[in-house]
Design an enzyme around this catalytic site. Structure first.
Site, PDB file in Angstrom:
ATOM      1  N   HIS A 308      33.409  35.257  43.962  1.00 24.72           N
ATOM      2  CA  HIS A 308      32.521  35.558  42.833  1.00 24.72           C
ATOM      3  C   HIS A 308      31.172  35.998  43.383  1.00 24.72           C
ATOM      4  O   HIS A 308      30.738  35.550  44.431  1.00 24.72           O
ATOM      5  CB  HIS A 308      32.334  34.301  41.961  1.00 24.72           C
ATOM      6  CG  HIS A 308      31.837  34.613  40.603  1.00 24.72           C
ATOM      7  ND1 HIS A 308      30.508  34.767  40.319  1.00 24.72           N
ATOM      8  CD2 HIS A 308      32.496  34.851  39.444  1.00 24.72           C
ATOM      9  CE1 HIS A 308      30.361  35.049  39.038  1.00 24.72           C
ATOM     10  NE2 HIS A 308      31.549  35.111  38.481  1.00 24.72           N
ATOM     11  N   ASP A 365      39.207  34.434  36.241  1.00 23.66           N
ATOM     12  CA  ASP A 365      40.369  35.310  36.039  1.00 23.66           C
ATOM     13  C   ASP A 365      41.642  34.782  36.675  1.00 23.66           C
ATOM     14  O   ASP A 365      42.718  35.336  36.451  1.00 23.66           O
ATOM     15  CB  ASP A 365      40.046  36.700  36.616  1.00 23.66           C
ATOM     16  CG  ASP A 365      38.942  37.363  35.816  1.00 23.66           C
ATOM     17  OD1 ASP A 365      37.903  37.701  36.398  1.00 23.66           O
ATOM     18  OD2 ASP A 365      39.111  37.471  34.586  1.00 23.66           O
TER      19      ASP A 365
END
Ligand code: SDX
Length: 429
Positions: A308, A365
């Site tokens: 991320h 996700d």
């Protein structure tokens, strides 16, 4: 800590104010930099170290894995609130009382129809069209049918554009899926809740008199939409803000955000995760091969759903979705080997030095696609579901930017091209 930062350039000292955020984050306000230094700018490709705005909407701490919407933790909101409440909270700044929530929902219902000509636009798409491309196009096209939503300077005009979009986007989401499946495009039922209505529009079969709501799916989808609702200045939200900063209308600003979200490095990752897990399954569950590919610098493959830009700890949303995935598959009685592969891959990555050293953890996700798949949502629709979840966050950020009367976004650059040179006729090139 001093309230000033000093920058020395060519022996000249320049002072810049230091600002502190609510959670004691620190920023150097460099708005006078170029003027006082006769042209010096900062350079920060990808903006990892650069704030684009002051915002009161979402706070996240990537090191501690904290995410709060208007001060409320994502854990509490996912457990205790519903999506429409969270949408109201993000957009208007506080949790609505019953009267405010009922009015918000009733105003949204008034606009939960689209001009029938929108069906002609959908018909023009090939069935093979990716639903994110359909959704972005249709969202932009909505402007043609709602011209009053473009020039919105007053809060009232903004509110009217907001409830229109909150009412119409779920229709476009449902119809983009039904187009792909070759199903007729029809409406839901305005007596239903926001998520129930969406599920009915998505899944009611033409030969079914009544669509049976499954409370497990309603609750799972409501929670997923909440978890995706906002995430401060991510790629697609920054796109919405900078598009809106030119005073382009709300609908086209959101359409721009949908396009940015489509990318596999951003929202498109949830589709890419499922495709990766499917490939591993086809490969006999050989997770080690894909771990090696992810670490091989000569291989462009990345472990989708991991890492991320901001979280260097567990993405708090991933933790909640992982529990929800277990619950939903258990409640639905679905045995999905893909979930087992995902858990095996996660365990391996969390123990692998490459991932540990780089603080690469599962993100939002990684598990969401497993729930969408269990709900019967096609893989290509996963990012469309992300877009619907992110809609209130995009709207909130766009509204904050416009109410704060922020200037048009216009970053500078460091030019590294040719010096001035004279034109050469083609014979001399
Ligand atoms: C979302 O910003 C947001 O808030 C986004 C989002 C939201 O809610 O809006 O949270 C939604 O977009 C989540 C992210 C979904 N994307 C993916 O899952 C795609 C896979 N992840 C990577 O592509 C990557 O992690 C990014 C794009 C998410 C972040 O990329 P960065 O910022 O370049 O990652 P980094 O600087 O932390 O990378 C450090 C190192 C690098 O290796 P070295 O050069 O140090 O050797 O880690 C490597 C990277 O190559 N790395 C990965 C990796 N992610 C980073 N290696 C393998 N697999 C990965 N997934």
């Amino acid at each position: 800590m001093s309230d000033k930062a000093i920058l020395e350039i060519n022996g000249e000292k320049h002072e810049f104010p230091i600002m502190k955020g609510t959670e004691n984050e620190v920023a150097i306000d460099i708005k006078t930099l170029r003027g006082t230094t006769k042209g010096v700018i900062t350079l920060d490709s990808g903006y990892k170290n650069t704030g684009s705005c002051k915002s009161a909407i979402t706070f996240l701490d990537g090191e501690k894995g904290i995410l709060r919407y208007r001060g409320y933790t994502i854990e509490e909101l996912a457990e205790k609130a519903d999506f429409l409440e969270v949408a109201y909270l993000l957009i208007f700044g506080d949790l609505p009382n019953k009267e405010e929530l009922d009015k918000f929902h009733s105003d949204i219902k008034k606009h939960s129809v689209v001009d029938d000509d929108v069906k002609k636009i959908i018909d023009a798409f090939p069935k093979s069209a990716h639903p994110m491309g359909v959704l972005s196009s249709l969202t932009s096209a909505l402007t043609a049918f709602n011209p009053e939503s473009v020039n919105v300077d007053s809060e009232e005009d903004m509110y009217n554009a907001i409830v229109r979009l909150m009412g119409k986007l779920p229709i476009l989401v449902a119809w983009s899926m039904r187009k792909k499946k070759g199903l007729p495009l029809h409406y839901g039922d305005s007596s239903l809740g926001y998520v129930e209505n969406l599920l009915k529009m998505m899944f009611k079969q033409p030969n079914e008199e009544v669509y049976e709501q499954n409370p497990i799916l309603v609750d799972a989808l409501d929670k997923l939409l909440i978890l995706h609702a906002d995430h401060e200045q991510n790629c697609s939200t920054s796109t919405v803000r900078i598009t809106g900063s030119s005073h382009a209308g709300l609908f086209v600003s959101i359409a721009a955000g949908i396009s940015a979200l489509w990318g596999p490095l951003h929202g498109g990752a949830n589709q890419a995760v499922l495709e990766m897990l499917e490939a591993i399954k086809e490969d006999g569950g050989d997770t080690k091969k894909y771990m090696a590919k992810a670490k091989d610098k000569s291989d462009p493959f990345r472990l989708m759903g991991f890492g991320h830009r901001v979280y260097k700890n567990f993405d708090p949303r991933a933790k909640i979705i992982k529990v929800a995935a277990d619950e939903v598959l258990g409640d639905l009685g679905v045995e999905d080997p893909i979930l087992d592969i995902a858990k095996g891959l996660e365990k391996e990555a969390l123990e692998d030095q490459y991932f540990v050293d780089r603080k690469l953890y599962p993100n939002v996700d990684f598990y969401s696609g497993i729930i969408y798949r269990a709900m019967g949502i096609p893989t290509e629709m996963f990012t469309v579901m992300f877009a619907l979840g992110r809609l209130p966050g995009w709207i909130a950020q766009w509204r904050e930017m416009r109410l704060n009367k922020e200037p048009i976004g216009r970053p500078r650059q460091l030019y590294i091209g040719e010096n001035e040179r004279s034109f050469k006729s083609i014979e001399k090139r």
